[in-house]
Structures are given as structure tokens and as C-alpha cells.
Scaffold this motif. Structure first.
Motif, mmCIF file in Angstrom:
data_model
loop_
_atom_site.group_PDB
_atom_site.id
_atom_site.type_symbol
_atom_site.label_atom_id
_atom_site.label_comp_id
_atom_site.label_asym_id
_atom_site.label_seq_id
_atom_site.Cartn_x
_atom_site.Cartn_y
_atom_site.Cartn_z
ATOM 1 N N ARG A 13 0.817 -1.222 0.000
ATOM 2 C CA ARG A 13 0.000 0.000 0.000
ATOM 3 C C ARG A 13 0.845 1.264 0.000
ATOM 4 N NH1 ARG A 13 -1.782 2.829 4.394
ATOM 5 N NH2 ARG A 13 -1.365 1.108 5.838
ATOM 6 N N VAL A 14 1.929 1.293 0.808
ATOM 7 C CA VAL A 14 2.661 2.549 1.001
ATOM 8 C C VAL A 14 3.909 2.676 0.131
ATOM 9 C CG1 VAL A 14 1.818 2.719 3.366
ATOM 10 C CG2 VAL A 14 4.046 1.660 2.951
ATOM 11 N N ASP A 15 4.407 1.564 -0.385
ATOM 12 C CA ASP A 15 5.626 1.596 -1.205
ATOM 13 C C ASP A 15 5.447 0.610 -2.359
ATOM 14 O OD1 ASP A 15 8.178 1.997 -2.145
ATOM 15 O OD2 ASP A 15 9.209 1.488 -0.269
ATOM 16 N N PRO A 16 4.456 0.867 -3.223
ATOM 17 C CA PRO A 16 4.077 -0.119 -4.234
ATOM 18 C C PRO A 16 5.168 -0.469 -5.230
ATOM 19 C CG PRO A 16 3.003 1.981 -4.659
ATOM 20 C CD PRO A 16 3.619 2.083 -3.301
ATOM 21 N N ASP A 17 6.050 0.464 -5.548
ATOM 22 C CA ASP A 17 7.090 0.173 -6.534
ATOM 23 C C ASP A 17 8.114 -0.816 -5.971
ATOM 24 O OD1 ASP A 17 5.830 1.923 -8.275
ATOM 25 O OD2 ASP A 17 7.031 3.625 -7.626
ATOM 26 N N ARG A 18 8.581 -0.561 -4.748
ATOM 27 C CA ARG A 18 9.520 -1.510 -4.144
ATOM 28 C C ARG A 18 8.821 -2.847 -3.887
ATOM 29 N NH1 ARG A 18 11.695 3.072 -0.949
ATOM 30 N NH2 ARG A 18 13.850 3.504 -1.598
ATOM 31 N N PRO A 206 13.554 -0.709 -8.924
ATOM 32 C CA PRO A 206 12.681 0.476 -8.998
ATOM 33 C C PRO A 206 13.298 1.665 -9.722
ATOM 34 C CG PRO A 206 12.482 -0.517 -6.844
ATOM 35 C CD PRO A 206 13.612 -1.227 -7.542
ATOM 36 N N ALA A 207 14.625 1.702 -9.816
ATOM 37 C CA ALA A 207 15.274 2.798 -10.537
ATOM 38 C C ALA A 207 14.817 2.857 -11.993
ATOM 39 C CB ALA A 207 16.792 2.664 -10.471
ATOM 40 N N ALA A 208 14.290 1.761 -12.512
ATOM 41 C CA ALA A 208 13.763 1.751 -13.881
ATOM 42 C C ALA A 208 12.567 2.685 -14.025
ATOM 43 C CB ALA A 208 13.360 0.328 -14.279
ATOM 44 N N LEU A 209 11.981 3.092 -12.894
ATOM 45 C CA LEU A 209 10.819 3.983 -12.910
ATOM 46 C C LEU A 209 11.180 5.419 -12.572
ATOM 47 C CD1 LEU A 209 8.346 1.689 -10.941
ATOM 48 C CD2 LEU A 209 8.721 1.765 -13.416
ATOM 49 N N ALA A 210 12.437 5.671 -12.211
ATOM 50 C CA ALA A 210 12.838 6.991 -11.722
ATOM 51 C C ALA A 210 12.566 8.088 -12.745
ATOM 52 C CB ALA A 210 14.320 6.979 -11.331
ATOM 53 N N ARG A 211 12.875 7.814 -13.986
ATOM 54 C CA ARG A 211 12.717 8.833 -15.021
ATOM 55 C C ARG A 211 11.261 9.287 -15.142
ATOM 56 N NH1 ARG A 211 14.530 6.002 -18.650
ATOM 57 N NH2 ARG A 211 16.687 6.683 -18.819
ATOM 58 N N SER A 212 10.345 8.354 -14.999
ATOM 59 C CA SER A 212 8.930 8.706 -15.157
ATOM 60 C C SER A 212 8.457 9.649 -14.058
ATOM 61 C CB SER A 212 8.060 7.438 -15.161
ATOM 62 O OG SER A 212 8.042 6.829 -13.880
ATOM 63 N N TYR A 213 9.023 9.550 -12.881
ATOM 64 C CA TYR A 213 8.567 10.385 -11.767
ATOM 65 C C TYR A 213 9.064 11.827 -11.852
ATOM 66 C CZ TYR A 213 6.530 6.441 -9.302
ATOM 67 O OH TYR A 213 5.727 5.369 -8.943
ATOM 68 N N VAL A 214 10.095 12.053 -12.637
ATOM 69 C CA VAL A 214 10.571 13.435 -12.791
ATOM 70 C C VAL A 214 10.263 13.966 -14.188
ATOM 71 C CG1 VAL A 214 12.380 13.229 -11.060
ATOM 72 C CG2 VAL A 214 12.901 12.676 -13.433
#
Length: 237
Positions: A13-18, A206-214
Motif C-alpha cells: 500500500r505505502v511503497d508499491p514500486d519496491r 525500482p530505478a527503472a521507474l525513476a525517469r517517469s517520476y521526474v
């Protein structure tokens, strides 16, 4: 955490990506330990945003630090699901106590002053977490192999905090500045993770998603799953 909610449910619930990255850990015991670690990270990260003053935050962080130090000293764990799970895990409780110590910076007023301060903070939080996770999954994992990935993920997290109204990044950093730094760290990560054992890759996935968040658009859930699956399958970002 609700009475009927498991630690796995909480992290989902609180850290879905990890949490999603942890689904790629085949060993059940290792996966349970990683979930306990991520649960601790959540408890520590939420302190600053849940207190009315720094003193209350210090008390809560000290509670977690002392709970880990008691485990290290061989004392029975405190009656808390996350503490008990960590006491049963294979993590060094002294290293877990250090995670608590790093979070005291969250209680400081105002943003981090410069890039050096930002990187030191990221290394002590997201970086230390990634090292612990990677070495739990494969004890031979080199801490340097997770550095760039953890920094990219940590920077994206700080940007999300800024978007939520908790400015920790230097006040003169624009979205473009954060994007550039995330790209720089991902470039380093692509070379570094080649030395990372396959079993340890979920620690940095999860770093594979980092670009999308910024960037300008966050990914949907199916897109996130696809990117994480591809990253774990190829060992690349």
C-alpha cells in the motif's frame, strides 16, 4: 497499520514500486526480510511528515534506533510487527539503526543546501537501503554496484516530495535540474549493475521507474509492471 493488515500488505500500500520489485525475489525467506526492511523504511520516512515539531520527530526516530540497538544487544524485540520481523531477519541490526540515524536530517527546517548535501542524504537513505537489500539477496553484492541506481531513485523521491509540498531539494533546483541528475545517475547505473549478481537486481529495479517520476507523465500500473519486468529480465535500465 490496521490489525488485520500484514506487513506485506502495508508495504504494498505505502511503497508499491519496491513491493512490486520484491515479487521478483524467488526465495520466500529473503523476500520476507526485504519486506520487513521496506516496512522499516516507511516507518522512518513518515516520521517528519507526521509530527508537529522536531522534538517529537526525534523521539520517534530514537524509538526505532533503540529498538534496533536492543536487537543487536541480544534483547527481546519490542512488541511491534515490524520490529519482530526485523529481529527474525538476517539483517545486521546495527546497520538498521544507522538507517534510523540518517533520517534525523528529515527534521531539519528548510531544504538541503547543495548538491553535496543532497547526495549525502540520498546515499544515507535510499542508498543504504539498496545496499542492505542487495546484500541480503546475495552477500557478494558490491555496494558500489547499486550506487547510481539508488541515487536515481532517491532523487526521484525527493522530487515527489517537492511536488507534495515538502521541499527538501535546494530551492534553486528546477525540474530540468532534477531530470538531468537522474539521467546522469542512470547512465552510471547501467555500467555499475553489470557487476551486480542477478539475484540482487530486485534491490535496484525500482530505478527503472525513476525517469517517469521526474518527467511530464507518470506511468500507469501496467506500464510500471512492464518496465520492472523488463529491467529484471535484462538486468538493465
Amino acid at each position: 497499520m490496521a490489525d488485520t493488515e500484514t506487513l506485506d500488505d502495508l508495504v504494498r500500500r505505502v511503497d508499491p514500486d519496491r513491493w512490486l520489485a520484491s515479487r521478483f525475489i524467488s526465495d520466500a525467506a529473503a523476500r520476507a526480510d526485504i519486506i520487513a526492511l521496506y516496512g522499516l523504511n516507511y516507518e522512518l520516512a513518515r516520521v517528519a511528515g507526521g509530527v508537529s515539531n522536531a522534538l517529537m520527530g526525534e523521539i520517534r526516530l530514537t524509538w526505532w534506533r533503540e529498538a534496533m540497538e536492543e536487537i543487536a544487544a541480544g534483547k527481546p524485540p519490542r512488541k511491534h510487527p515490524n520490529v519482530e520481523a526485523l529481529a527474525a531477519s538476517k539483517f545486521d541490526p546495527n546497520a538498521l539503526a544507522a538507517l534510523s540515524e540518517a533520517r534525523f536530517t528529515d527534521l531539519d527546517e528548510g531544504p538541503l543546501k547543495d548538491e553535496a548535501a543532497v547526495m549525502a542524504y540520498v546515499d544515507g537513505t535510499a542508498g543504504a537501503l539498496a545496499v542492505l537489500a542487495a546484500r541480503r539477496l546475495d552477500p557478494s553484492a558490491d555496494p558500489h554496484a547499486v550506487k547510481g541506481a539508488a541515487r536515481a531513485w532517491g532523487l526521484s523521491g525527493l522530487w515527489r516530495l517537492k511536488q507534495a509540498g515538502r521541499a527538501r531539494l535546494p530551492s534553486d533546483w528546477t525540474q530540468a535540474d532534477v531530470q538531468r541528475r537522474v539521467e546522469d545517475q542512470l547512465k552510471l547505473a547501467r555500467a555499475e549493475v553489470k557487476a551486480l549478481p542477478v539475484a540482487a537486481f530486485p534491490a535496484v529495479a525500482p530505478a527503472a521507474l525513476a525517469r517517469s517520476y521526474v518527467g511530464q507523465r507518470e506511468l500507469g500500473e501496467l506500464e510500471k509492471k512492464a518496465r520492472l519486468t523488463l529491467a529484471v529480465a535484462t538486468g538493465r535500465f
